[in-house]
Design an enzyme around this catalytic site. Structure first.
Site, mmCIF file in Angstrom:
data_model
loop_
_atom_site.group_PDB
_atom_site.id
_atom_site.type_symbol
_atom_site.label_atom_id
_atom_site.label_comp_id
_atom_site.label_asym_id
_atom_site.label_seq_id
_atom_site.Cartn_x
_atom_site.Cartn_y
_atom_site.Cartn_z
ATOM 1 N N VAL A 77 0.929 -1.148 0.037
ATOM 2 C CA VAL A 77 -0.259 -0.123 -0.164
ATOM 3 C C VAL A 77 0.813 1.285 -0.052
ATOM 4 C CG1 VAL A 77 -0.447 0.216 2.544
ATOM 5 C CG2 VAL A 77 -2.101 1.046 0.934
ATOM 6 N N GLY A 78 2.042 1.322 0.714
ATOM 7 C CA GLY A 78 3.087 2.241 0.700
ATOM 8 C C GLY A 78 3.373 2.429 -0.773
ATOM 9 N N GLY A 138 -5.788 7.357 8.754
ATOM 10 C CA GLY A 138 -6.378 6.706 7.583
ATOM 11 C C GLY A 138 -7.011 5.404 8.049
ATOM 12 N N PRO A 150 -8.797 18.166 9.408
ATOM 13 C CA PRO A 150 -9.841 17.423 10.233
ATOM 14 C C PRO A 150 -10.464 16.485 9.430
ATOM 15 C CG PRO A 150 -9.628 19.660 10.703
ATOM 16 C CD PRO A 150 -8.952 19.393 9.568
ATOM 17 N N GLU A 181 16.381 -0.749 6.357
ATOM 18 C CA GLU A 181 15.840 -2.001 6.556
ATOM 19 C C GLU A 181 16.539 -3.005 5.810
ATOM 20 O OE1 GLU A 181 11.664 -1.911 6.045
ATOM 21 O OE2 GLU A 181 11.278 -0.947 7.712
ATOM 22 N N ILE A 186 -5.796 2.297 8.127
ATOM 23 C CA ILE A 186 -4.859 1.483 9.172
ATOM 24 C C ILE A 186 -5.142 2.158 10.485
ATOM 25 C CG2 ILE A 186 -2.722 0.697 9.880
ATOM 26 C CD1 ILE A 186 -1.780 0.201 7.045
ATOM 27 N N HIS A 194 9.539 -5.444 10.087
ATOM 28 C CA HIS A 194 8.399 -5.076 9.093
ATOM 29 C C HIS A 194 7.393 -6.242 8.857
ATOM 30 C CE1 HIS A 194 7.940 -2.020 5.557
ATOM 31 N NE2 HIS A 194 6.779 -2.348 5.849
ATOM 32 N N ARG A 243 6.564 4.133 8.249
ATOM 33 C CA ARG A 243 7.691 3.871 7.581
ATOM 34 C C ARG A 243 8.868 4.678 8.558
ATOM 35 N NH1 ARG A 243 5.718 0.875 4.674
ATOM 36 N NH2 ARG A 243 5.712 0.620 2.409
ATOM 37 N N ASP A 286 7.740 -1.359 13.988
ATOM 38 C CA ASP A 286 7.977 -2.368 12.855
ATOM 39 C C ASP A 286 8.769 -2.153 11.619
ATOM 40 O OD1 ASP A 286 7.099 -4.997 11.714
ATOM 41 O OD2 ASP A 286 5.724 -3.678 10.556
ATOM 42 N N GLY A 308 4.221 -6.111 9.520
ATOM 43 C CA GLY A 308 2.711 -5.420 9.601
ATOM 44 C C GLY A 308 1.724 -6.313 8.865
ATOM 45 N N SER A 309 2.138 -6.593 7.635
ATOM 46 C CA SER A 309 1.066 -7.433 6.670
ATOM 47 C C SER A 309 1.383 -8.969 6.795
ATOM 48 C CB SER A 309 0.893 -6.786 5.508
ATOM 49 O OG SER A 309 2.346 -7.110 4.858
HETATM 50 P P1 NDP Z 1 -3.990 5.991 4.266
HETATM 51 O O1 NDP Z 1 -3.777 6.565 2.687
HETATM 52 O O2 NDP Z 1 -5.157 5.390 4.330
HETATM 53 O O3 NDP Z 1 -3.567 6.759 5.278
HETATM 54 C C1 NDP Z 1 -2.336 7.439 5.428
HETATM 55 C C2 NDP Z 1 -2.593 8.642 6.416
HETATM 56 O O4 NDP Z 1 -1.396 9.370 6.437
HETATM 57 C C3 NDP Z 1 -3.865 9.477 6.059
HETATM 58 O O5 NDP Z 1 -4.595 9.354 7.253
HETATM 59 C C4 NDP Z 1 -3.254 10.779 6.022
HETATM 60 O O6 NDP Z 1 -4.051 11.765 6.681
HETATM 61 C C5 NDP Z 1 -1.916 10.688 6.814
HETATM 62 N N1 NDP Z 1 -1.021 11.878 6.517
HETATM 63 C C6 NDP Z 1 -0.513 12.288 5.298
HETATM 64 N N2 NDP Z 1 0.379 13.360 5.507
HETATM 65 C C7 NDP Z 1 0.372 13.613 7.005
HETATM 66 C C8 NDP Z 1 0.854 14.484 7.891
HETATM 67 N N3 NDP Z 1 1.652 15.656 7.382
HETATM 68 N N4 NDP Z 1 0.846 14.312 9.194
HETATM 69 C C9 NDP Z 1 0.176 13.400 9.608
HETATM 70 N N5 NDP Z 1 -0.542 12.541 8.948
HETATM 71 C C10 NDP Z 1 -0.794 12.441 7.625
HETATM 72 O O7 NDP Z 1 -3.063 4.734 4.079
HETATM 73 P P2 NDP Z 1 -2.826 3.311 4.996
HETATM 74 O O8 NDP Z 1 -3.573 3.666 6.314
HETATM 75 O O9 NDP Z 1 -3.546 2.186 4.161
HETATM 76 O O10 NDP Z 1 -1.462 2.861 4.889
HETATM 77 C C11 NDP Z 1 -0.486 3.980 5.812
HETATM 78 C C12 NDP Z 1 1.042 3.643 5.699
HETATM 79 O O11 NDP Z 1 1.196 2.527 6.514
HETATM 80 C C13 NDP Z 1 1.501 3.248 4.412
HETATM 81 O O12 NDP Z 1 1.929 4.308 3.354
HETATM 82 C C14 NDP Z 1 2.660 2.477 4.712
HETATM 83 O O13 NDP Z 1 3.810 3.144 4.581
HETATM 84 C C15 NDP Z 1 2.328 1.841 6.046
HETATM 85 N N6 NDP Z 1 2.113 0.445 6.194
HETATM 86 C C16 NDP Z 1 3.141 -0.300 6.864
HETATM 87 C C17 NDP Z 1 2.835 -1.647 6.853
HETATM 88 C C18 NDP Z 1 3.926 -2.644 7.671
HETATM 89 O O14 NDP Z 1 3.960 -3.618 7.433
HETATM 90 N N7 NDP Z 1 4.308 -1.958 9.016
HETATM 91 C C19 NDP Z 1 1.822 -2.340 6.397
HETATM 92 C C20 NDP Z 1 0.804 -1.390 5.579
HETATM 93 C C21 NDP Z 1 1.236 0.027 5.273
HETATM 94 P P3 NDP Z 1 -4.717 12.785 5.829
HETATM 95 O O15 NDP Z 1 -5.699 12.113 5.020
HETATM 96 O O16 NDP Z 1 -5.004 13.792 6.741
HETATM 97 O O17 NDP Z 1 -3.383 13.381 4.766
HETATM 98 C C1 DGY Z 2 3.148 -1.795 2.628
HETATM 99 O O1 DGY Z 2 2.415 -2.488 2.104
HETATM 100 O O2 DGY Z 2 3.233 -0.679 2.230
HETATM 101 C C2 DGY Z 2 3.601 -2.723 3.539
HETATM 102 O O3 DGY Z 2 4.799 -1.918 4.382
HETATM 103 C C3 DGY Z 2 3.982 -4.170 3.664
HETATM 104 O O4 DGY Z 2 2.880 -4.603 3.633
#
Ligand code: NDP
Ligand code: DGY
Length: 322
Positions: free
Chosen positions: A77-78, A156, A181, A268, A158, A287, A239, A263, A289-290
């Site tokens: 997703v990232g 977001g 908000p 990494e 997660i 790392h 990240r 995580d 998470g998923s």
């Molecule tokens: P979303 O796009 O749903 O959520 C991302 C969030 O980041 C949004 O709520 C957004 O808020 C917020 N954001 C953006 N800019 C800022 C800022 N300046 N300050 C604070 N918050 C901010 O993505 P997901 O929830 O699906 O995934 C989030 C991240 O988690 C991924 O991008 C990835 O990097 C990481 N991830 C890690 C995993 C792991 O294995 N550890 C697994 C999956 C994901 P707003 O809408 O207000 O901009």
């Molecule tokens: C992602 O999807 O961005 C995670 O970091 C790994 O699933």
């Protein structure tokens, strides 16, 4: 339709590609990341690329691919590993894997938070090394979620799933921060939108679930940790680069905050002699998470279907809008 797959992926995903008519798959069939030279060679002349978050897809890779590259599908997703400006300039479509990993990642975030605040790895180690001599009133105490304030950086997909899971633990108040908000989303948790420094000051637990962007890079730094309570716990499952790790080390080593769970790190893998690994109050995971079998399989299938749809000029199940 020649495609390059940069790693061994769950079989279900590869099957989708190999069963698709007209798709010629070349794969770096290894558990280990594709070496840069092999990536540059493998992508040459391909129409599609299925990559992972560990592959840096920048101008050099796009040049090596040549003008025939039409679709990039990342099994994540990232997307901070993709040079989106350059990709957009070349009219390449991008697929990614949101939603399907939200539950697994939120679950791991909660597990990591509990491991850090209740000192699980440290306590389990005491059982093995003879440190457990008797039941002691003040031994191995940590911090609990009841009546706490939880601050979520990035509410977001997660972030919301984490809040949903933490609420039944008796959390008193949720705070969140982000670009703006989101009252409709926040209503479920009665969460209050606050500036990031207020979130740091008032939270007993800080959970980072935002995307890595230029605005979030290094945002958890000395100033941020300096505002946190000495009894607070910091968790990052987004990240590694959102955190300034030297500043986190200082905060943990000098008792500025109580504990951390990570995580994700920079780099990494984290070198085994990294100072953070010497701290008892820092729980670090690789790392994962998923990392459930079902989630990784679903991610691979989605990444394959995104790639195929893009190659056929059809709407992708999940296309990143550039
Ligand atoms: P979303 O796009 O749903 O959520 C991302 C969030 O980041 C949004 O709520 C957004 O808020 C917020 N954001 C953006 N800019 C800022 C800022 N300046 N300050 C604070 N918050 C901010 O993505 P997901 O929830 O699906 O995934 C989030 C991240 O988690 C991924 O991008 C990835 O990097 C990481 N991830 C890690 C995993 C792991 O294995 N550890 C697994 C999956 C994901 P707003 O809408 O207000 O901009
Ligand atoms: C992602 O999807 O961005 C995670 O970091 C790994 O699933």
């Amino acid at each position: 339709m020649a495609v390059f797959v940069t790693r061994r992926i769950p079989a279900e995903g590869l099957r989708v590609l190999s069963q698709a008519g007209g798709c010629r798959v070349q794969q770096w069939d290894s558990e280990e990341p594709v070496p840069r030279a092999e990536l540059l060679a493998g992508v040459a002349g391909k129409r599609g690329l299925l990559c992972l978050l560990s592959d840096r897809i920048d101008r050099e890779v796009l040049d090596a691919a040549g003008p025939g590259l039409k679709v990039i599908s990342t099994m994540s997703v990232g997307f901070d590993h993709l040079a989106l400006d350059e990709i957009k300039k070349r009219g390449i479509r991008v697929g990614y894997t949101p939603d399907v990993l939200t539950d697994a990642t939120a679950e791991l975030s909660v597990a990591l938070l509990l491991a850090a605040c209740r000192r699980l790895p440290e306590a389990a180690e005491q059982v093995k090394n003879g440190g457990w001599t008797t039941w002691k009133p003040l031994w191995m105490c940590g911090y609990g979620l009841s009546d706490s304030t939880v601050g979520i950086i990035g509410l977001g997909r997660i972030g919301q799933a984490v809040a949903r899971r933490l609420k039944p633990f008796g959390v008193k108040k949720f705070l969140y921060t982000g670009s703006c908000p989101k009252p409709e989303t926040a209503a479920e948790f009665e969460a209050e939108f606050v500036p990031v420094m207020r979130l740091a000051e008032e939270s007993d637990f800080v959970v980072v679930t935002c995307a890595l962007t230029p605005a979030t890079q290094g945002m958890c730094n000395r100033d941020f940790f300096g505002r946190m309570k000495k009894t607070s716990v910091f968790v990052n499952t987004s990240r590694g680069a959102v955190v300034n790790q030297e500043d986190l080390y200082d905060a943990l080593a000098h008792g500025q905050i109580a504990a951390a769970g990570l995580d994700v790190t920079t780099p990494e893998p984290l070198p085994t002699d990294h100072p953070l690994l010497s701290l008892k109050n820092c729980v670090i995971l690789p790392h994962i998470g998923s990392a459930t079998y079902a989630t990784r399989s679903t991610m691979a299938v989605l990444a394959a279907n995104n790639l195929l749809a893009g190659l056929r000029g059809e709407p992708m199940p999940h296309e990143l809008l550039l």
